[in-house]
Design an enzyme around this catalytic site. Structure first.
Site, PDB file in Angstrom:
ATOM      1  CB  THR A 109      58.421 -32.102  24.278  1.00 37.18           C
ATOM      2  OG1 THR A 109      59.072 -32.128  23.006  1.00 37.18           O
ATOM      3  CG2 THR A 109      57.180 -31.244  24.146  1.00 37.18           C
ATOM      4  NE  ARG A 140      61.542 -42.112  22.598  1.00 40.38           N
ATOM      5  CZ  ARG A 140      61.195 -40.834  22.527  1.00 40.38           C
ATOM      6  NH1 ARG A 140      59.943 -40.476  22.562  1.00 40.38           N
ATOM      7  NH2 ARG A 140      62.105 -39.902  22.399  1.00 40.38           N
ATOM      8  NE  ARG A 146      62.336 -37.990  14.964  1.00 42.34           N
ATOM      9  CZ  ARG A 146      62.921 -38.241  16.127  1.00 42.34           C
ATOM     10  NH1 ARG A 146      64.230 -38.288  16.217  1.00 42.34           N
ATOM     11  NH2 ARG A 146      62.206 -38.474  17.210  1.00 42.34           N
ATOM     12  CG  ASP A 179      53.059 -36.221  20.124  1.00 42.93           C
ATOM     13  OD1 ASP A 179      54.153 -36.466  20.649  1.00 42.93           O
ATOM     14  OD2 ASP A 179      52.832 -36.416  18.918  1.00 42.93           O
ATOM     15  CG  ASP A 228      55.991 -30.777  18.876  1.00 45.55           C
ATOM     16  OD1 ASP A 228      56.023 -30.826  20.125  1.00 45.55           O
ATOM     17  OD2 ASP A 228      56.228 -31.748  18.154  1.00 45.55           O
ATOM     18  N   GLY A 231      60.735 -38.236  25.290  1.00 48.06           N
ATOM     19  CA  GLY A 231      62.077 -37.625  25.321  1.00 48.06           C
ATOM     20  C   GLY A 231      62.251 -36.765  26.559  1.00 48.06           C
ATOM     21  CG  ASP A 279      60.589 -31.458  19.477  1.00 49.36           C
ATOM     22  OD1 ASP A 279      61.761 -31.088  19.289  1.00 49.36           O
ATOM     23  OD2 ASP A 279      60.234 -32.652  19.426  1.00 49.36           O
TER      24      ASP A 279
HETATM   25  P1  ATP Z   1      58.564 -36.500  22.736  1.00 48.69           P
HETATM   26  O1  ATP Z   1      57.683 -35.467  22.103  1.00 48.69           O
HETATM   27  O2  ATP Z   1      59.659 -35.896  23.527  1.00 48.69           O
HETATM   28  O3  ATP Z   1      59.015 -37.591  21.797  1.00 48.69           O
HETATM   29  P2  ATP Z   1      56.427 -38.221  23.593  1.00 48.69           P
HETATM   30  O4  ATP Z   1      55.622 -38.276  24.825  1.00 48.69           O
HETATM   31  O5  ATP Z   1      55.704 -37.842  22.329  1.00 48.69           O
HETATM   32  O6  ATP Z   1      57.659 -37.238  23.858  1.00 48.69           O
HETATM   33  P3  ATP Z   1      56.633 -40.964  22.669  1.00 48.69           P
HETATM   34  O7  ATP Z   1      57.783 -41.892  22.674  1.00 48.69           O
HETATM   35  O8  ATP Z   1      55.946 -40.689  21.382  1.00 48.69           O
HETATM   36  O9  ATP Z   1      57.164 -39.609  23.363  1.00 48.69           O
HETATM   37  O10 ATP Z   1      55.537 -41.505  23.692  1.00 48.69           O
HETATM   38  C1  ATP Z   1      55.866 -41.883  25.016  1.00 48.69           C
HETATM   39  C2  ATP Z   1      55.202 -43.176  25.370  1.00 48.69           C
HETATM   40  O11 ATP Z   1      53.772 -42.993  25.345  1.00 48.69           O
HETATM   41  C3  ATP Z   1      55.448 -44.335  24.412  1.00 48.69           C
HETATM   42  O12 ATP Z   1      56.676 -44.981  24.645  1.00 48.69           O
HETATM   43  C4  ATP Z   1      54.265 -45.250  24.714  1.00 48.69           C
HETATM   44  O13 ATP Z   1      54.515 -46.012  25.878  1.00 48.69           O
HETATM   45  C5  ATP Z   1      53.156 -44.241  25.029  1.00 48.69           C
HETATM   46  N1  ATP Z   1      52.307 -44.123  23.831  1.00 48.69           N
HETATM   47  C6  ATP Z   1      52.560 -43.427  22.690  1.00 48.69           C
HETATM   48  N2  ATP Z   1      51.598 -43.624  21.782  1.00 48.69           N
HETATM   49  C7  ATP Z   1      50.701 -44.473  22.346  1.00 48.69           C
HETATM   50  C8  ATP Z   1      49.477 -45.083  21.907  1.00 48.69           C
HETATM   51  N3  ATP Z   1      48.973 -44.861  20.691  1.00 48.69           N
HETATM   52  N4  ATP Z   1      48.831 -45.907  22.783  1.00 48.69           N
HETATM   53  C9  ATP Z   1      49.328 -46.142  24.016  1.00 48.69           C
HETATM   54  N5  ATP Z   1      50.483 -45.616  24.468  1.00 48.69           N
HETATM   55  C10 ATP Z   1      51.148 -44.795  23.661  1.00 48.69           C
END
Ligand code: ATP
Length: 325
Positions: free
Chosen positions: A129, A75, A175, A106, A133, A14, A131
């Protein structure tokens, strides 16, 4: 002499206000130390698809004050597969990128951790992020701006609530995390906050509303979208049933919480973290998220940073209770 010659830079997951300030800091710091920077568009998705471009001083001019991310974000399901990650690595090699700074949450760090294990590439993460968190930093980039956006919006809602003697239920983002609701709730003087980290006792809430000052014209309840009692509309239904005399309204703040010009706090945090990311890569660090704890730069291995904060500071919850009377 540092081994690092070309840093790849992504924003992922995000978007959050302040990501641009972090991008600017990484680029300017790298250039300061004569290291090249390759911008990669749309996070891991763009890495797989080869959306690479060289960044210079000018690429980051006039962006410190802008919300969103000039590198865009996405994503990527494909990056979750071994084949996808192999394609990403091949692209990095083709463009002579030897290290990465990943700004995200994360999920982004989970992907980075797997990528380091498979290919050994040095990667450092910056917490971007709204959040807040992530473990390993007092604040994430974007959180301060998001809570100020909420405070700004709810102050406006308070004006109209006060004029009409209304009860407003305001839903904010979160969420899995109530940290936006918690701090903004204190900031706006909310009558109550409802967050996923603590079980909502709807009857206790009713009692609080009943006990509340009768001469108080407006009431504001802040609900995190992931609260176990449901979102703002579900809570409003229950409140209306119990207190049909209240003029109850719902306001869902939604995506405005993600946008806007970052606060000075977020710009400074992002700038500090961006400088630290480049200098730490030069020192040979990898596999860590860089944060600021108690005013100092702090390193947390990805595997620890990605564990969600599941408890909020109970003293902040108590503050809401004491001050809302
Ligand atoms: P936010 O907290 O704002 O949602 P985020 O980094 O947690 O940010 P995600 O969409 O969960 O956002 O993760 C970003 C990208 O990281 C995913 O689209 C994917 O490409 C990669 N990713 C997440 N989990 C995995 C995993 N288990 N293995 C490999 N790549 C991953």
């Amino acid at each position: 002499m540092s081994e690092i010659k070309n840093i790849g830079l992504i924003t992922s997951g995000g978007d959050a206000p302040g990501m641009n300030a972090a991008i600017r800091a990484v680029v300017r710091t790298a250039l300061y130390y004569n290291i090249e920077v390759t911008g990669i568009m749309r996070g891991y998705e763009g890495m797989i698809n080869g959306e690479f471009f060289p960044m210079n001083r000018k690429s980051v001019s006039n962006i410190i004050q802008r919300g969103g991310t000039i590198l865009k974000t996405a994503r990527s399901e494909e990056f979750k597969t071994k084949e996808g990650r192999q394609k990403a690595f091949d692209q990095l090699q083709k463009h002579k990128v030897d290290s990465l700074v990943a700004i995200g949450g994360d999920g982004t760090f989970t992907g980075a951790k797997i990528f380091i294990k498979e290919f050994g590439m040095p990667i450092l993460g910056l917490p971007g992020t709204i959040d807040n968190d992530l473990i390993g930093t007092d604040f994430t980039i974007g959180y301060d701006t998001a809570i100020n956006t909420v405070v700004d919006a709810v102050d406006k809602i308070r004006d109209t609530a006060e004029s009409h003697d209304r009860l407003f239920i305001v839903e904010v983002m979160g969420r899995d995390s109530g940290l936006i609701a918690l701090r903004s709730g204190i900031g706006v003087g909310a009558e109550a906050i409802m967050i996923p980290e603590s079980k909502t006792d709807i009857n206790a809430l009713f009692k609080r509303l009943e006990k509340g000052r009768k001469d108080k014209a407006s009431k504001i309840l802040i609900v995190a979208e992931g609260d176990d009692a449901g979102g703002a509309f579900e809570v409003a239904e229950k409140v209306k049933e119990k207190f049909p005399k209240y003029d109850t309204r719902v306001s869902i703040l939604g995506h405005i919480q993600r946008g806007g010009s970052p606060t000075c706090m977020d710009r400074v945090l992002a700038s500090r973290l961006g400088v630290a990311a480049v200098e730490s890569l030069m020192e040979g660090r990898k596999g860590e998220m860089i944060g600021v704890c108690n005013g100092k730069i702090h390193f947390t291995p990805f595997k620890n940073a990605i564990k969600h904060i599941s408890e909020v500071n109970p003293s902040l919850l108590k503050i809401v209770e004491i001050l809302s009377l």
